[in-house]
Design a protein around this motif. Structure first.
Motif, PDB file in Angstrom:
ATOM      1  N   PRO A  83      -5.886  12.166   4.267  1.00 20.66           N
ATOM      2  CA  PRO A  83      -5.582  11.070   3.247  1.00 20.66           C
ATOM      3  C   PRO A  83      -4.823  11.580   1.939  1.00 20.66           C
ATOM      4  CG  PRO A  83      -7.821  11.366   4.063  1.00 20.66           C
ATOM      5  CD  PRO A  83      -7.369  12.361   4.282  1.00 20.66           C
ATOM      6  N   ASP A  84      -4.081  10.667   1.396  1.00 21.47           N
ATOM      7  CA  ASP A  84      -3.282  10.881   0.200  1.00 21.47           C
ATOM      8  C   ASP A  84      -4.107  10.457  -1.048  1.00 21.47           C
ATOM      9  OD1 ASP A  84      -1.462  10.829  -2.087  1.00 21.47           O
ATOM     10  OD2 ASP A  84       0.023   9.977  -0.998  1.00 21.47           O
ATOM     11  N   PRO A  85      -4.619  11.299  -1.864  1.00 22.32           N
ATOM     12  CA  PRO A  85      -5.538  10.876  -3.102  1.00 22.32           C
ATOM     13  C   PRO A  85      -4.652   9.829  -3.938  1.00 22.32           C
ATOM     14  CG  PRO A  85      -4.715  13.236  -3.237  1.00 22.32           C
ATOM     15  CD  PRO A  85      -4.310  12.832  -1.938  1.00 22.32           C
ATOM     16  N   GLU A  86      -3.286   9.895  -4.141  1.00 21.56           N
ATOM     17  CA  GLU A  86      -2.769   9.278  -4.889  1.00 21.56           C
ATOM     18  C   GLU A  86      -2.610   7.661  -4.535  1.00 21.56           C
ATOM     19  OE1 GLU A  86       1.220   9.898  -6.211  1.00 21.56           O
ATOM     20  OE2 GLU A  86       0.866  11.901  -6.540  1.00 21.56           O
ATOM     21  N   ILE A  87      -2.756   7.443  -3.264  1.00 19.64           N
ATOM     22  CA  ILE A  87      -3.031   6.160  -2.816  1.00 19.64           C
ATOM     23  C   ILE A  87      -4.286   5.736  -2.802  1.00 19.64           C
ATOM     24  CG2 ILE A  87      -2.726   4.702  -0.622  1.00 19.64           C
ATOM     25  CD1 ILE A  87      -0.310   6.123   0.279  1.00 19.64           C
ATOM     26  N   GLY A  88      -5.196   6.492  -2.467  1.00 15.28           N
ATOM     27  CA  GLY A  88      -6.647   6.325  -2.778  1.00 15.28           C
ATOM     28  C   GLY A  88      -7.511   5.586  -1.932  1.00 15.28           C
ATOM     29  N   ASN A  89      -6.779   4.999  -0.916  1.00 14.51           N
ATOM     30  CA  ASN A  89      -7.583   4.281  -0.046  1.00 14.51           C
ATOM     31  C   ASN A  89      -8.317   4.743   1.329  1.00 14.51           C
ATOM     32  OD1 ASN A  89      -5.467   4.366   1.609  1.00 14.51           O
ATOM     33  ND2 ASN A  89      -4.791   2.343   1.501  1.00 14.51           N
ATOM     34  N   GLY A  90      -7.957   6.044   1.322  1.00 11.29           N
ATOM     35  CA  GLY A  90      -8.673   6.816   2.354  1.00 11.29           C
ATOM     36  C   GLY A  90      -7.693   6.464   3.935  1.00 11.29           C
ATOM     37  N   PHE A  91      -6.662   6.024   3.986  1.00  9.96           N
ATOM     38  CA  PHE A  91      -5.784   5.968   4.967  1.00  9.96           C
ATOM     39  C   PHE A  91      -5.455   7.220   5.430  1.00  9.96           C
ATOM     40  CE2 PHE A  91      -1.965   5.757   7.411  1.00  9.96           C
ATOM     41  CZ  PHE A  91      -2.022   4.579   8.380  1.00  9.96           C
ATOM     42  N   GLN A  92      -6.022   7.169   6.952  1.00  8.20           N
ATOM     43  CA  GLN A  92      -5.903   8.393   7.724  1.00  8.20           C
ATOM     44  C   GLN A  92      -5.690   8.374   9.063  1.00  8.20           C
ATOM     45  OE1 GLN A  92      -9.085  11.293   7.475  1.00  8.20           O
ATOM     46  NE2 GLN A  92      -7.884  13.023   8.391  1.00  8.20           N
ATOM     47  N   ILE A  93      -4.547   9.047   9.704  1.00  5.25           N
ATOM     48  CA  ILE A  93      -4.754   8.910  11.340  1.00  5.25           C
ATOM     49  C   ILE A  93      -4.977  10.299  12.009  1.00  5.25           C
ATOM     50  CG2 ILE A  93      -2.601   8.710  12.882  1.00  5.25           C
ATOM     51  CD1 ILE A  93      -3.021   6.164  11.509  1.00  5.25           C
ATOM     52  N   THR A  94      -5.823  10.302  12.827  1.00  6.54           N
ATOM     53  CA  THR A  94      -6.359  11.115  13.420  1.00  6.54           C
ATOM     54  C   THR A  94      -6.355  10.980  15.049  1.00  6.54           C
ATOM     55  OG1 THR A  94      -8.761  10.380  13.446  1.00  6.54           O
ATOM     56  CG2 THR A  94      -8.045  11.835  11.658  1.00  6.54           C
ATOM     57  N   LEU A  95      -6.103  11.902  15.636  1.00  7.42           N
ATOM     58  CA  LEU A  95      -6.016  12.036  17.224  1.00  7.42           C
ATOM     59  C   LEU A  95      -5.997  13.419  17.600  1.00  7.42           C
ATOM     60  CD1 LEU A  95      -5.490  10.463  19.827  1.00  7.42           C
ATOM     61  CD2 LEU A  95      -3.014  10.790  19.466  1.00  7.42           C
ATOM     62  N   ALA A  96      -7.011  13.895  18.396  1.00  7.84           N
ATOM     63  CA  ALA A  96      -7.351  14.860  18.876  1.00  7.84           C
ATOM     64  C   ALA A  96      -6.295  14.977  20.295  1.00  7.84           C
ATOM     65  CB  ALA A  96      -8.858  15.330  19.238  1.00  7.84           C
ATOM     66  N   PRO A  97      -5.650  16.120  20.532  1.00  7.55           N
ATOM     67  CA  PRO A  97      -5.064  16.159  21.820  1.00  7.55           C
ATOM     68  C   PRO A  97      -5.846  15.752  22.861  1.00  7.55           C
ATOM     69  CG  PRO A  97      -4.608  18.239  20.525  1.00  7.55           C
ATOM     70  CD  PRO A  97      -5.675  17.456  19.781  1.00  7.55           C
ATOM     71  N   GLY A  98      -5.133  15.058  23.695  1.00  5.71           N
ATOM     72  CA  GLY A  98      -6.082  14.307  24.879  1.00  5.71           C
ATOM     73  C   GLY A  98      -5.234  13.733  25.950  1.00  5.71           C
ATOM     74  N   TRP A  99      -5.410  13.277  27.079  1.00 10.35           N
ATOM     75  CA  TRP A  99      -4.942  12.767  28.308  1.00 10.35           C
ATOM     76  C   TRP A  99      -4.287  11.628  27.820  1.00 10.35           C
ATOM     77  CZ3 TRP A  99      -4.615  17.370  29.774  1.00 10.35           C
ATOM     78  CH2 TRP A  99      -5.674  17.978  29.661  1.00 10.35           C
ATOM     79  N   ASN A 100      -3.040  11.296  28.707  1.00 16.26           N
ATOM     80  CA  ASN A 100      -2.390  10.103  28.385  1.00 16.26           C
ATOM     81  C   ASN A 100      -3.094   8.988  28.951  1.00 16.26           C
ATOM     82  OD1 ASN A 100      -0.098   8.349  28.954  1.00 16.26           O
ATOM     83  ND2 ASN A 100       1.104   9.739  27.513  1.00 16.26           N
TER      84      ASN A 100
END
Length: 357
Positions: free
Chosen positions: A326-343
């Motif tokens: 997340p970007d602390p300047e934006i401050g809303n906790g937006f985050q993209i997470t994705l562990a490597p996995g099968w298509n």
């Protein structure tokens, strides 16, 4: 529907050692080298750019930190600087000094920008802070990380040839990319990464008549044979990829050309919401696709993950973000997470799940 059923049946019969690199879905970063614009320079740019500056207000961790977090795709922009020095003194530093504002960190303390060779840069004179000043330095950092993690999944590096002109007083005029520039580009990659560290178009094509025929047969390297390697993609328009392809029989980079072209293999389709069906057709046909979960800070500022959800559903193998943290300047906790996995399109029912690094 029939294609989906065929994929599902094939997945159920797939053994772990047979899984291909295009059957894995991973997270990537966009403009992965970019550091934040210095606060003093941002204040100056905001006077003339206003809200347009928001699209540049993001930054990234060093390459090693991104890879340690599980990202397996990066993006690096380069500029042509055969004599050296063209980008060694960004105008933005002078603007800050002229106004008597606090300076940022020392720029290019090793003097790499003064040496001949390709440089890593986002926007000349205004958005120039980077974790690697030269392409050779960037590749050296990636090689060092790879040597510490020899079993890593293949890392896909998308690359842009930056030559956009900012026709305003004081801005550096970039040099166009010509054949010599592309020759140097391939040579710099090969100088830092041995042949055994590279997945190349010729290697994927193998005995097939064209690269396109190979990928349509899903003849990508297996995950196991791809571990510890890098795949490079030139993401440029027709004039540039034609210049790069011309006469090269054993080039380093794949090119973003339309499906059906003899050299087609990797496609860049950055907007998954309106192109989800198109991306799915590409993936099921054997192409390797990169898309984006966010762009220009828009989704982050509105905490909107619909683009990411579409990217996941599209089956694109490489999903690029600016917000794996997340970007602390934006401050809303937006985050993209994705562990490597099968298509989800090519291995929707695969069990059990072997370890993925």
């Amino acid at each position: 529907m029939l294609l989906f059923l065929v994929a599902a049946v094939g997945a159920a019969q797939t053994r772990p050692e047979e899984i291909r690199m295009n059957q894995v879905q991973v997270l990537a970063s966009h403009n992965s080298y970019k550091q934040a614009i210095d606060p003093s320079l941002r204040s100056i740019l905001r006077e003339t750019m206003g809200d347009r500056l928001k699209g540049l207000e993001y930054s990234h961790l060093p390459f090693a930190d991104q890879l340690d977090r599980g990202l397996r795709g990066l993006e690096i922009d380069v500029v042509h600087d055969p004599k050296g020095g063209r980008y060694a003194a960004p105008a933005g530093l002078a603007w800050v000094k002229e106004r008597g504002l606090p300076a940022g960190a020392p720029y290019d303390p090793q003097g790499l920008m003064r040496r001949p060779g390709l440089k890593v840069l986002h926007v000349q004179d205004m958005d120039f802070r980077t974790h690697a000043y030269s392409l050779r330095q960037a590749l050296g950092q990636l090689r060092a990380w790879s040597e510490r993690h020899p079993r890593h999944l293949p890392i896909v590096i998308t690359m842009n040839a930056k030559q956009d002109l900012i026709d305003r007083p004081g801005f550096t005029r970039p040099l166009p990319f010509d054949r010599a520039a592309y020759d140097a580009w391939d040579a710099e990659i090969r100088a830092e990464l041995s042949a055994g560290k590279l997945i190349t178009p010729k290697g994927v094509q193998g005995t097939y008549p064209t690269l396109d025929a190979a990928v349509r047969a899903h003849a990508w390297p297996t995950v196991e044979s791809s571990r510890g390697k890098f795949l490079f993609v030139l993401d440029e328009g027709e004039a540039q990829w034609k210049l790069y392809l011309d006469g090269r029989k054993d080039r380093v980079m794949f090119v973003n050309v339309p499906e059906g072209h003899p050299e087609a293999a990797v496609r860049i389709v950055n907007e998954p919401r309106k192109n989800i069906g198109y991306i799915q057709r590409l993936v099921r046909s054997g192409y390797y696709v990169r898309t984006r979960s966010d762009a220009d800070t828009r989704e982050a500022r509105t905490n909107d993950k619909t683009r990411f959800e579409a990217a996941l559903e599209s089956g694109a193998q490489l999903i690029s973000t600016d917000y794996y943290v997340p970007d602390p300047e934006i401050g809303n906790g937006f985050q993209i997470t994705l562990a490597p996995g099968w298509n989800p399109l090519l291995l929707p029912a695969f069990r059990p799940l072997p370890p993925i690094e």
